[in-house]
Design a protein around this motif. Structure first.
Motif, PDB file in Angstrom:
ATOM      1  N   THR A 382       0.830  -1.203   0.000  1.00  0.00           N
ATOM      2  CA  THR A 382       0.000   0.000   0.000  1.00  0.00           C
ATOM      3  C   THR A 382       0.868   1.258   0.000  1.00  0.00           C
ATOM      4  O   THR A 382       2.105   1.183   0.055  1.00  0.00           O
ATOM      5  CB  THR A 382      -0.913   0.019   1.234  1.00  0.00           C
ATOM      6  OG1 THR A 382      -0.083   0.110   2.409  1.00  0.00           O
ATOM      7  CG2 THR A 382      -1.754  -1.243   1.302  1.00  0.00           C
ATOM      8  N   LYS A 383       0.198   2.413  -0.014  1.00  0.00           N
ATOM      9  CA  LYS A 383       0.899   3.696  -0.036  1.00  0.00           C
ATOM     10  C   LYS A 383       1.742   3.884   1.220  1.00  0.00           C
ATOM     11  O   LYS A 383       2.845   4.456   1.176  1.00  0.00           O
ATOM     12  CB  LYS A 383      -0.125   4.829  -0.164  1.00  0.00           C
ATOM     13  CG  LYS A 383       0.468   6.222  -0.208  1.00  0.00           C
ATOM     14  CD  LYS A 383      -0.624   7.273  -0.337  1.00  0.00           C
ATOM     15  CE  LYS A 383      -0.050   8.681  -0.371  1.00  0.00           C
ATOM     16  NZ  LYS A 383      -1.126   9.713  -0.501  1.00  0.00           N
ATOM     17  N   ASP A 384       1.250   3.379   2.368  1.00  0.00           N
ATOM     18  CA  ASP A 384       1.985   3.534   3.636  1.00  0.00           C
ATOM     19  C   ASP A 384       2.828   2.304   3.960  1.00  0.00           C
ATOM     20  O   ASP A 384       3.101   2.020   5.124  1.00  0.00           O
ATOM     21  CB  ASP A 384       1.013   3.850   4.777  1.00  0.00           C
ATOM     22  CG  ASP A 384      -0.123   2.839   4.887  1.00  0.00           C
ATOM     23  OD1 ASP A 384      -0.321   2.062   3.919  1.00  0.00           O
ATOM     24  OD2 ASP A 384      -0.818   2.806   5.914  1.00  0.00           O
ATOM     25  N   HIS A 385       3.210   1.548   2.923  1.00  0.00           N
ATOM     26  CA  HIS A 385       4.160   0.435   3.028  1.00  0.00           C
ATOM     27  C   HIS A 385       3.638  -0.735   3.863  1.00  0.00           C
ATOM     28  O   HIS A 385       4.423  -1.481   4.459  1.00  0.00           O
ATOM     29  CB  HIS A 385       5.503   0.928   3.601  1.00  0.00           C
ATOM     30  CG  HIS A 385       6.085   2.074   2.848  1.00  0.00           C
ATOM     31  ND1 HIS A 385       7.099   2.879   3.365  1.00  0.00           N
ATOM     32  CD2 HIS A 385       5.780   2.607   1.638  1.00  0.00           C
ATOM     33  CE1 HIS A 385       7.388   3.821   2.484  1.00  0.00           C
ATOM     34  NE2 HIS A 385       6.593   3.680   1.438  1.00  0.00           N
ATOM     35  N   GLN A 386       2.303  -0.895   3.892  1.00  0.00           N
ATOM     36  CA  GLN A 386       1.684  -2.065   4.502  1.00  0.00           C
ATOM     37  C   GLN A 386       1.307  -3.030   3.366  1.00  0.00           C
ATOM     38  O   GLN A 386       1.568  -2.764   2.197  1.00  0.00           O
ATOM     39  CB  GLN A 386       0.454  -1.654   5.314  1.00  0.00           C
ATOM     40  CG  GLN A 386       0.749  -0.649   6.411  1.00  0.00           C
ATOM     41  CD  GLN A 386       1.723  -1.181   7.449  1.00  0.00           C
ATOM     42  OE1 GLN A 386       1.543  -2.289   7.954  1.00  0.00           O
ATOM     43  NE2 GLN A 386       2.743  -0.411   7.776  1.00  0.00           N
ATOM     44  N   THR A 409      -3.821   4.116   1.413  1.00  0.00           N
ATOM     45  CA  THR A 409      -3.249   3.559   2.638  1.00  0.00           C
ATOM     46  C   THR A 409      -4.005   2.302   3.028  1.00  0.00           C
ATOM     47  O   THR A 409      -5.107   2.017   2.527  1.00  0.00           O
ATOM     48  CB  THR A 409      -3.332   4.568   3.792  1.00  0.00           C
ATOM     49  OG1 THR A 409      -4.722   4.808   4.083  1.00  0.00           O
ATOM     50  CG2 THR A 409      -2.648   5.883   3.419  1.00  0.00           C
ATOM     51  N   SER A 455       8.174   0.350  -2.260  1.00  0.00           N
ATOM     52  CA  SER A 455       9.188   1.079  -1.493  1.00  0.00           C
ATOM     53  C   SER A 455      10.511   0.329  -1.533  1.00  0.00           C
ATOM     54  O   SER A 455      10.559  -0.852  -1.899  1.00  0.00           O
ATOM     55  CB  SER A 455       8.722   1.230  -0.049  1.00  0.00           C
ATOM     56  OG  SER A 455       8.650  -0.049   0.578  1.00  0.00           O
TER      57      SER A 455
END
Length: 595
Positions: A382-386, A409, A455
């Motif tokens: 995801t956008k928040d690296h999850q 996110t 990422s």
């Protein structure tokens, strides 16, 4: 021009096929044997030469563009295509000409036919060759109707592409529209090769003429092919039951005789199907010829033709009898000794979809309840690296929202409602999914997918979650991305990691992995043998029918990733419990008819 008559075409084609049936059986059998024994090995050797000379172990979906960007690779690919095209052209041309000459009652020799084919080839030495390529690019639909080359058998759109297209309305419309258009064009060009071979004209002129004389006749031609296909399917079913019934009766009345009866039945079925598959292309070629001659007003009456029977020497019958008896013995031992090894693991593709949306907790729970070996699922960053459990990189298909996973996110994605086949659910995080998998005691096959915006710590974050839950050894992991597979294997040698290969031509791809996941389209006995030699497991995806599941279980692949886990488990249970000789005979005949 006369109108094509459906029943007259079918009856006349049958007459000509029966008229010289023994000649056709011998001739076409030799022709197809030459293709199998000469053309296939030659093309295989050339393919091996062109790949190894440029440093490739195999050609896959990941390196094919790189291969073609190399000028020498492109040249090799063109030469390979031209060689394959030549063999297809030769085989189909012989079938067309031999049936054409018989219907026109023109005496001929094989040398005469080959000379005619080579003479017409001069028309291809120009820009006209482009039209020649176009014509043969459209030959696959007709191949399925009977007029085929050994080299076109097995050519089809890979199942994983079709399956993905059919999951959306727009994809389904695109797929069926494409198939309909190709078949329509093929029907309109059905006489092209015959016109090209029997008239002094270019391939473009032949295609133009075919298009003209099939005008207003399309539905009749389609009806003829459909009737022939239905009759062939019916006869195959009847033959299947006839060959199977004596063994079933022998098992019921006197079981010690069952292996002998089964050996005889399998031998007779082998002879029958070889003859049937040999004579079918001739029958279809006669139908194509008769339709063409009808439109051209050149049909010649066949009522005065006389069958000339050729006597064979006694040695011929002795050899045939000895060969049949030997084959009966071998088949009897084969059917008695063969057993189901029960090594194939069943992996539910994105869970049990009859229980919920793909990749949802409901489909996971459903798969756990029926007891599959693994549940295959997909993860994206995801956008928040999850990480979320989701297949597509965009939400359009599952949620009707045109947003990318990479731009949202985890918290945003967990609030999205997804829908499929009447079910609704939400998108779970990877951690939530693993927690429920452990709770329901089901192992996972985690496919690590990429969207291009990962990422720099993408793999480290993934590995951290896996280690946190202590499942690095319990689960198996796979990816289409070779770098991901080899990086994980290098960092964590104890993790079982697999490389997904949608398309694989030539040898098995050389990769540092524990297993290979291969699409049905690329599966072969050679690929399976190479995997075993490298001590690698081989998984096949995506299995969508019980027949395919049974086929790969009998082939003893290590696992199948399937859309129908419930039915696959039923197939596996049947194989475990039913070791009757009649069942083995049915599988052997089924394998014979599917090849």
């Amino acid at each position: 021009m006369n109108t094509i008559k459906i029943w007259q075409t079918l009856r006349t084609s049958l007459f000509y096929t029966r008229f010289n049936s023994w000649y056709y059986i011998k001739f076409v059998f030799v022709l197809q044997a030459m293709i199998l024994l000469l053309a296939f090995p030659f093309l295989a050797l050339f393919f091996s030469f062109m790949t190894t000379s440029l440093g490739y172990d195999s050609i896959t979906d990941q390196n094919i563009l790189e291969f073609l960007r190399n000028p020498l690779g492109l040249l090799f690919a063109i030469i390979f295509g031209l060689l394959a095209l030549f063999f297809i052209y030769l085989e189909l041309s012989v079938l067309i000409l031999i049936t054409y000459y018989h219907q026109q009652q023109i005496p001929f020799t094989i040398q005469m036919i080959l000379r005619k084919i080579m003479q017409q080839s001069k028309y291809l030495l120009s820009y006209q060759f482009v039209f020649f390529l176009l014509y043969f690019a459209l030959i696959v639909p007709i191949a399925g109707m009977g007029l085929h080359s050994e080299l076109t058998d097995g050519i089809y759109i890979p199942n994983f592409i079709v399956n993905e297209l059919l999951k959306s309305t727009s994809g389904s419309i695109l797929y069926f529209s494409f198939i309909a258009i190709v078949i329509y064009i093929n029907i309109r060009l059905v006489f092209s090769l015959e016109i090209f071979l029997t008239r002094k004209c270019t391939i473009f002129q032949a295609m133009k003429r075919s298009w003209s004389i099939t005008r207003w006749q399309t539905w009749r031609i389609v009806a003829i092919f459909i009737i022939m296909s239905l009759v062939a399917a019916g006869l195959l079913f009847i033959a299947f039951m006839i060959f199977l019934l004596p063994t079933i009766l022998a098992e019921q009345l006197w079981s010690p005789a069952a292996p002998v009866v089964a050996g005889i039945s399998l031998t007779l079925s082998q002879i029958f199907f070889i003859v049937a598959f040999t004579i079918t292309p001739i029958y279809v070629a006669h139908a194509v010829n008769f339709m063409f001659l009808t439109r051209e007003n050149k049909v010649i009456s066949h009522k005065q033709m006389q069958v000339v029977k050729k006597k064979h020497r006694k040695s011929f019958y002795v050899i045939i009898t000895a060969s049949v008896l030997a084959l009966i013995t071998v088949n009897g031992f084969y059917l008695t000794e063969i057993t189901y090894s029960d090594n194939t693991q069943i992996i539910a593709h994105r869970g049990l979809k009859s229980a919920g949306v793909e990749n949802s907790l409901e489909s996971l729970h459903g798969a756990a309840k029926i007891g599959v070996d693994f549940v295959e699922m997909d993860v994206l960053e995801t956008k928040d690296h999850q990480f979320v459990v989701f297949h597509d990189t965009n939400l359009r298909r599952m949620a009707g929202i045109n947003r990318n996973i990479r731009d949202m996110t985890l918290a945003e994605l967990e609030k999205v409602t997804i829908r499929q086949d009447g079910f609704t659910s939400t998108i779970p995080s990877l951690e939530t999914y693993i927690e429920h998998a452990k709770k329901w005691n089901i192992n996972l096959n985690i496919e690590i997918k990429t969207h291009g915006g990962e990422s720099k710590d993408f793999l480290a974050n993934f590995e951290e979650i896996v280690q946190k839950h202590g499942v690095e050894r319990d689960y198996i992991y796979q990816s289409l991305n070779r770098n991901i597979v080899e990086t994980i294997k290098e960092r964590y040698p104890t993790m079982r990691v697999g490389f997904i290969v949608p398309l694989n031509f030539g040898n098995l791809v050389n990769v540092n992995a524990d297993f290979i996941v291969i699409e049905e389209f690329s599966f072969s006995a050679s690929i399976q043998r190479q995997a075993r030699e490298r001590n690698m497991d081989l998984l096949v995806w995506t299995i969508t029918t019980p027949e395919a599941a049974r086929k790969y279980m009998l082939a003893d692949v290590d696992g199948i990733i399937t859309e129908i886990p419930e039915e696959a488990m039923k197939v596996q249970e049947d194989l475990r419990n039913d070791q009757a000789v009649s069942t083995k005979l049915a599988d052997a005949i089924d394998l014979l008819t599917s090849n």
